[in-house]
Design a protein around this motif. Structure first.
Motif, PDB file in Angstrom:
ATOM      1  N   ASN A 138      -0.336  11.224  -6.822  1.00  0.00           N
ATOM      2  CA  ASN A 138      -0.011  12.835  -6.622  1.00  0.00           C
ATOM      3  C   ASN A 138      -0.371  13.275  -5.408  1.00  0.00           C
ATOM      4  O   ASN A 138      -1.366  12.646  -4.744  1.00  0.00           O
ATOM      5  N   GLY A 139       0.126  14.168  -4.949  1.00  0.00           N
ATOM      6  CA  GLY A 139      -0.170  14.795  -3.740  1.00  0.00           C
ATOM      7  C   GLY A 139      -1.622  15.132  -3.124  1.00  0.00           C
ATOM      8  O   GLY A 139      -2.061  15.758  -4.409  1.00  0.00           O
ATOM      9  N   THR A 140      -2.443  15.001  -2.435  1.00  0.00           N
ATOM     10  CA  THR A 140      -3.582  15.626  -2.404  1.00  0.00           C
ATOM     11  C   THR A 140      -3.795  16.221  -0.778  1.00  0.00           C
ATOM     12  O   THR A 140      -3.053  15.876   0.035  1.00  0.00           O
ATOM     13  N   LYS A 141      -4.805  17.158  -0.894  1.00  0.00           N
ATOM     14  CA  LYS A 141      -5.037  18.002   0.490  1.00  0.00           C
ATOM     15  C   LYS A 141      -6.117  17.536   1.137  1.00  0.00           C
ATOM     16  O   LYS A 141      -7.114  16.942   0.597  1.00  0.00           O
ATOM     17  N   LEU A 185      -0.338  13.151   1.396  1.00  0.00           N
ATOM     18  CA  LEU A 185      -0.524  14.380   1.254  1.00  0.00           C
ATOM     19  C   LEU A 185       0.851  15.095   0.538  1.00  0.00           C
ATOM     20  O   LEU A 185       0.569  16.026  -0.329  1.00  0.00           O
ATOM     21  N   LYS A 186       2.174  14.343   0.867  1.00  0.00           N
ATOM     22  CA  LYS A 186       3.193  14.931   0.060  1.00  0.00           C
ATOM     23  C   LYS A 186       3.628  16.424   0.471  1.00  0.00           C
ATOM     24  O   LYS A 186       3.758  17.035  -0.590  1.00  0.00           O
ATOM     25  N   SER A 192     -11.945  14.915   1.692  1.00  0.00           N
ATOM     26  CA  SER A 192     -11.663  13.693   1.679  1.00  0.00           C
ATOM     27  C   SER A 192     -10.179  13.714   0.929  1.00  0.00           C
ATOM     28  O   SER A 192     -10.180  14.016  -0.269  1.00  0.00           O
ATOM     29  N   VAL A 193      -9.343  12.976   1.401  1.00  0.00           N
ATOM     30  CA  VAL A 193      -8.065  12.620   0.821  1.00  0.00           C
ATOM     31  C   VAL A 193      -8.240  11.816  -0.582  1.00  0.00           C
ATOM     32  O   VAL A 193      -7.437  12.061  -1.471  1.00  0.00           O
ATOM     33  N   LEU A 218       0.919  -1.103   0.036  1.00  0.00           N
ATOM     34  CA  LEU A 218      -0.004   0.034  -0.214  1.00  0.00           C
ATOM     35  C   LEU A 218       0.910   1.295  -0.044  1.00  0.00           C
ATOM     36  O   LEU A 218       0.395   2.290  -0.977  1.00  0.00           O
ATOM     37  N   GLU A 219       2.048   1.304   0.919  1.00  0.00           N
ATOM     38  CA  GLU A 219       2.806   2.285   0.777  1.00  0.00           C
ATOM     39  C   GLU A 219       3.615   2.557  -0.630  1.00  0.00           C
ATOM     40  O   GLU A 219       3.647   3.786  -1.054  1.00  0.00           O
ATOM     41  N   ASP A 220       3.841   1.401  -1.319  1.00  0.00           N
ATOM     42  CA  ASP A 220       4.157   1.416  -2.813  1.00  0.00           C
ATOM     43  C   ASP A 220       3.221   2.353  -3.469  1.00  0.00           C
ATOM     44  O   ASP A 220       3.599   3.428  -4.470  1.00  0.00           O
ATOM     45  N   ILE A 221       2.097   1.955  -3.433  1.00  0.00           N
ATOM     46  CA  ILE A 221       0.915   2.589  -4.140  1.00  0.00           C
ATOM     47  C   ILE A 221       0.890   4.260  -3.922  1.00  0.00           C
ATOM     48  O   ILE A 221       0.745   4.941  -4.748  1.00  0.00           O
TER      49      ILE A 221
END
Length: 225
Positions: A12-15, A222-223, A108-109, A4-7
Motif C-alpha cells: 500500500n502507498g505510504t507517506k 509512495l504511490k 519513516s516510509v 524488490l520492485e515487485d514487492i
C-alpha cells in the motif's frame, strides 16, 4: 524471480511527510533543464526559489509539490560539488523531491532502523541527512531523507528502531539544508556501497543506468497519483 520492485508494487502507498496532507493536495513540479531554462528564475537564490515554489502551490491550490526522479536539471550548476572539472557533470536527479515549508514532519516510509546520519555541509548538498535500513521478504534496502533541520539529528543513534509512519525529522531551512528552498529529498537505495550518512542523489549521464537500477523510483513506495 521476484524483485524488490515487485514487492513495492504490492505494498500500500505510504507517506514520508505530514500524514494529514492527502495526496489530492499534491501537484507535480517540473524542474527539468528544458523547463527552467525558459523561466526568468535565479535558481541560485534560495529565497526567490522558495517564492517560486509557493507560487506554484498557490496557483494549483496545492500543499505539496513533488517530482524529479531521473530529471535532468540545471539546478546544480552553482556548486562545484556537482561540477568538478575532472569529472563529468552530475545533473540527473535520482530521488524524488517533495516541496513544502520548513518544519514539516518527515516520516519513516516503512519499519526499519537508523543506518546512519550526518550533516552534509557542502553548498548544494543534503545538509542534515538520515538513512534508514529496511528488510522485507529477504531483501535489505535503504531509504535516504535529505535537507532536514539540524535538530533532526539530535538524540539519534545507529541501530535505533523506527516504525512505519513514525516522525523521524523535520524539513530544514536554507542555508542549513544545502541552501535550497525547503523540501525533502527521498531516495531508495539497494546497495549502500559502504557509505554512511550520505549517498549520491544526482548522477552523470554515463552513470544513469547503474543508478536507475540501484535507486528505483521512490514513487513505487509512495504511490502518489
Amino acid at each position: 524471480m521476484k524483485t524488490l520492485e515487485d514487492i513495492f508494487q504490492n505494498l500500500n502507498g505510504t507517506k514520508v511527510i505530514d500524514s494529514t496532507i492527502d495526496y489530492k493536495n499534491y501537484v507535480a513540479f517540473d524542474l527539468s533543464a528544458e523547463h527552467t531554462d525558459q523561466l526568468d528564475l535565479d535558481l541560485t537564490d534560495a529565497k526567490m526559489f522558495e517564492e517560486f515554489v509557493e507560487n506554484h502551490l498557490s496557483k494549483n491550490n496545492a500543499k505539496v509539490a513533488f517530482g524529479g526522479y531521473l530529471e535532468h536539471r540545471n539546478l546544480y550548476k552553482r556548486s562545484t560539488n556537482f561540477n568538478d572539472q575532472n569529472t563529468e557533470e552530475r545533473n540527473i536527479h535520482i530521488g524524488l523531491d517533495l516541496w513544502i515549508k520548513a518544519g514539516t514532519s518527515v516520516l519513516s516510509v516503512l519499519e526499519g532502523k537508523i543506518h546512519s546520519f550526518q550533516n552534509n555541509t557542502l553548498l548544494g548538498d543534503y545538509g542534515p541527512t538520515i538513512i534508514l535500513e529496511h528488510e522485507i521478504e529477504g531483501f535489505t534496502f535503504y531509504t535516504l531523507y535529505g535537507h532536514l533541520s539540524l535538530e533532526s539529528l539530535e538524540n539519534k543513534r545507529v541501530g535505533q528502531l523506527v516504525k512505519k509512519g513514525e516522525k523521524i525529522a523535520e524539513l530544514g531551512k536554507p542555508p542549513i539544508n544545502g541552501d535550497y528552498a525547503p523540501h525533502l529529498h527521498f531516495q531508495i537505495i539497494k546497495n549502500i556501497q559502504n557509505k554512511n550518512g550520505d549517498y549520491p542523489g544526482v548522477c552523470s549521464l554515463k552513470e544513469v543506468d547503474f543508478y536507475k537500477e540501484n535507486c528505483p523510483d521512490p514513487n513505487l513506495l509512495l504511490k502518489i497519483k
